[in-house]
Design an enzyme around this catalytic site. Structure first.
Site, PDB file in Angstrom:
ATOM      1  N   SER A 221       0.855  -1.192   0.000  1.00 15.87           N
ATOM      2  CA  SER A 221       0.000   0.000   0.000  1.00 15.87           C
ATOM      3  C   SER A 221       0.891   1.243   0.000  1.00 15.87           C
ATOM      4  O   SER A 221       2.074   1.154  -0.338  1.00 15.87           O
ATOM      5  CB  SER A 221      -0.927  -0.037   1.217  1.00 15.87           C
ATOM      6  N   ASN A 222       0.359   2.371   0.355  1.00 17.25           N
ATOM      7  CA  ASN A 222       1.170   3.597   0.392  1.00 17.25           C
ATOM      8  C   ASN A 222       0.659   4.497   1.516  1.00 17.25           C
ATOM      9  O   ASN A 222      -0.284   4.155   2.223  1.00 17.25           O
ATOM     10  CB  ASN A 222       1.132   4.302  -0.966  1.00 17.25           C
ATOM     11  N   HIS A 223       1.283   5.665   1.652  1.00 19.96           N
ATOM     12  CA  HIS A 223       1.027   6.505   2.830  1.00 19.96           C
ATOM     13  C   HIS A 223      -0.180   7.433   2.702  1.00 19.96           C
ATOM     14  O   HIS A 223      -0.409   8.255   3.575  1.00 19.96           O
ATOM     15  CB  HIS A 223       2.243   7.397   3.106  1.00 19.96           C
ATOM     16  N   SER A 224      -0.936   7.358   1.607  1.00 17.41           N
ATOM     17  CA  SER A 224      -2.038   8.318   1.458  1.00 17.41           C
ATOM     18  C   SER A 224      -3.049   8.187   2.605  1.00 17.41           C
ATOM     19  O   SER A 224      -3.488   7.090   2.941  1.00 17.41           O
ATOM     20  CB  SER A 224      -2.754   8.057   0.127  1.00 17.41           C
ATOM     21  N   ALA A 288      -4.572   7.424  -4.230  1.00 18.16           N
ATOM     22  CA  ALA A 288      -3.222   6.946  -4.527  1.00 18.16           C
ATOM     23  C   ALA A 288      -3.352   5.463  -4.853  1.00 18.16           C
ATOM     24  O   ALA A 288      -3.407   4.620  -3.965  1.00 18.16           O
ATOM     25  CB  ALA A 288      -2.326   7.166  -3.325  1.00 18.16           C
TER      26      ALA A 288
END
Ligand code: CTP
Length: 410
Positions: A221-224, A288
């Site tokens: 996943s990512n930091h959004s 994101a």
């Protein structure tokens, strides 16, 4: 989490009617009342008879600094508690916790206690924070009642997931007091006589990070945080647009008046967005989205070995590019988060995905990016760039909505 000052500015002097029903979550109503009192609001508590078994009238009267109301009249002197004037007094009626029973009665117009008669005569916005066991919450009867209430304009602060009083774990525990206070603060900060400049427009907003499963335990996943997308959805809805927010997993409250569709993976977001776009007038692509996903998802937890591990990834479908290809005369707004050669990258995305304009933010700018409440953006379209100062995400959302209004007016 609600910022005390922001909530305070919005709530000072406002009249909040707090309805408490018979749920174990009634103890959280004490905290909620305190948050509002600290923020300078007037709070009048109405309880159902059963609610008194969960939290005492003395506690709530002490915190709200007003006698609480339960019965239609005072048995000592026969004085009526007028549900009509209560409804008129309130700027907002918040029923927290709202049990399955009370929600069912609200949906069908049953008026067998003061809390319910007040609901039927309230002219102000009504907010409910459901609290119940997971099976009661998931039951089609409850879900149908919630849909009925939402269709009538009742705002719902969704329950969270976690341990429940029954000992089971799942969705049903009442939202935390800070979340409810923030939701109500936002609701009351909407200008009363605002112009509904986007009414009749259907907008999609994608927000948050997608989650790509590797096995039942791990994911990519990512930091959004989703904050920017939620702010845009809230802003568009406050201007009268019909907003569908297609959201990755976040803990953010659904902004008032917004319909949220929960998704996890890029593939799920693609399906939801393409479907919603059919009947939409425009879309803001703020999510994101993972560009790659594991080629296969292991059905069982992957075990470590001695050597290195390699996960083969394949490309996901580009949602924005797909909507861009089908867009016709609908609006499409994109985002670009860059770390270098920012304008050139954003320009190329504007063209490739057929955006009307793109909102560029650079991770090199202080105050821009993932988790904060501010953003520093540049709008880029085919006629040039407009660089904005550091603003709150809500202010950036308002500037984006201004541009959207301008594009619809062409
Ligand atoms: N986007 C999308 N679907 C994807 C990927 C991106 O809808 N599968 C959208 C984003 O919401 C955003 C814009 O496209 O509006 C970002 O463009 P993109 O080129 O995909 O950005 P990155 O994924 O950051 O690309 P790169 O890794 O090439 O910088």
């Amino acid at each position: 989490m609600a910022s005390a000052t922001a909530t305070g500015q919005r709530l000072a002097g406002r009249h909040i009617l707090l309805g408490i029903t018979g749920s174990i979550a009634a103890y959280k109503a004490a905290m909620l009342c305190r948050l509002w009192k600290t923020a300078g609001a007037e709070v009048q508590v109405v309880m159902t008879p059963l609610a008194k078994q969960f939290i005492t009238p003395l506690t709530m009267a002490t915190l709200s600094k007003r006698p609480i109301l339960v019965e239609f009249f005072n048995p000592e002197n026969g004085a009526w508690n007028s549900h009509v004037s209560l409804g008129e007094w309130a700027d907002c009626y918040v029923i927290a916790p709202a049990t399955a029973n009370t929600l069912a009665k609200m949906a069908t117009g049953v008026a067998d206690n003061l809390l319910l008669t007040t609901y039927l005569s309230a002219r102000c916005p009504v907010v409910v924070a459901p609290a119940m066991d997971l099976d009661m919450y998931a039951h089609e009867a409850t879900q149908q009642n919630l849909r009925t209430l939402a269709a009538r304009g009742v705002r719902i602060v969704e329950p969270g997931e976690g341990e429940l009083a029954s000992g089971l774990s799942g969705k049903g525990r009442m939202a935390e007091p800070e979340e409810i206070a923030e939701f109500v603060g936002q609701l009351l900060s909407e200008p009363k006589e605002e112009k509904k400049t986007l009414s009749g427009k259907r907008m999609i907003v994608t927000a948050g990070a997608t989650i790509e499963a590797i096995d039942p335990v791990r994911f990519i996943s990512n930091h959004s945080s989703g904050k920017m997308g939620y702010a845009i959805a809230g802003e568009l809805a406050s201007r009268g647009a019909d907003v569908t927010l297609i959201s990755g997993r976040t803990a953010l409250p659904v902004p008032p008046g917004v319909e949220r569709v929960d998704v996890l993976s890029a593939a799920e977001m693609y399906e939801a967005a393409v479907k919603a776009f059919d009947t939409a007038d425009g879309a803001v692509m703020c999510a994101a989205v993972a560009d790659y996903t594991p080629e296969s998802v292991s059905a069982t937890k992957l075990k470590k070995g001695d050597g290195e591990m390699c996960i083969r990834l394949r490309r996901t479908r580009d949602i924005a590019a797909e909507l861009g290809a089908r867009k016709g005369n609908r609006l499409l707004i994109g985002f670009a988060l860059e770390t270098d050669d920012e304008e050139a990258h954003a320009q190329s995305k504007l063209e490739k995905k057929n955006f009307d304009f793109i909102v560029l933010n650079s991770l090199r700018d202080a105050g821009a990016g993932f988790r904060g409440d501010t953003n520093k953006v540049t709008f880029i379209d085919r006629s040039g760039c407009e660089e904005l100062p550091l603003l709150t995400k809500r202010e950036v959302a308002a500037r984006i909505a201004d541009r959207i209004e301008g594009l619809f007016a062409r």
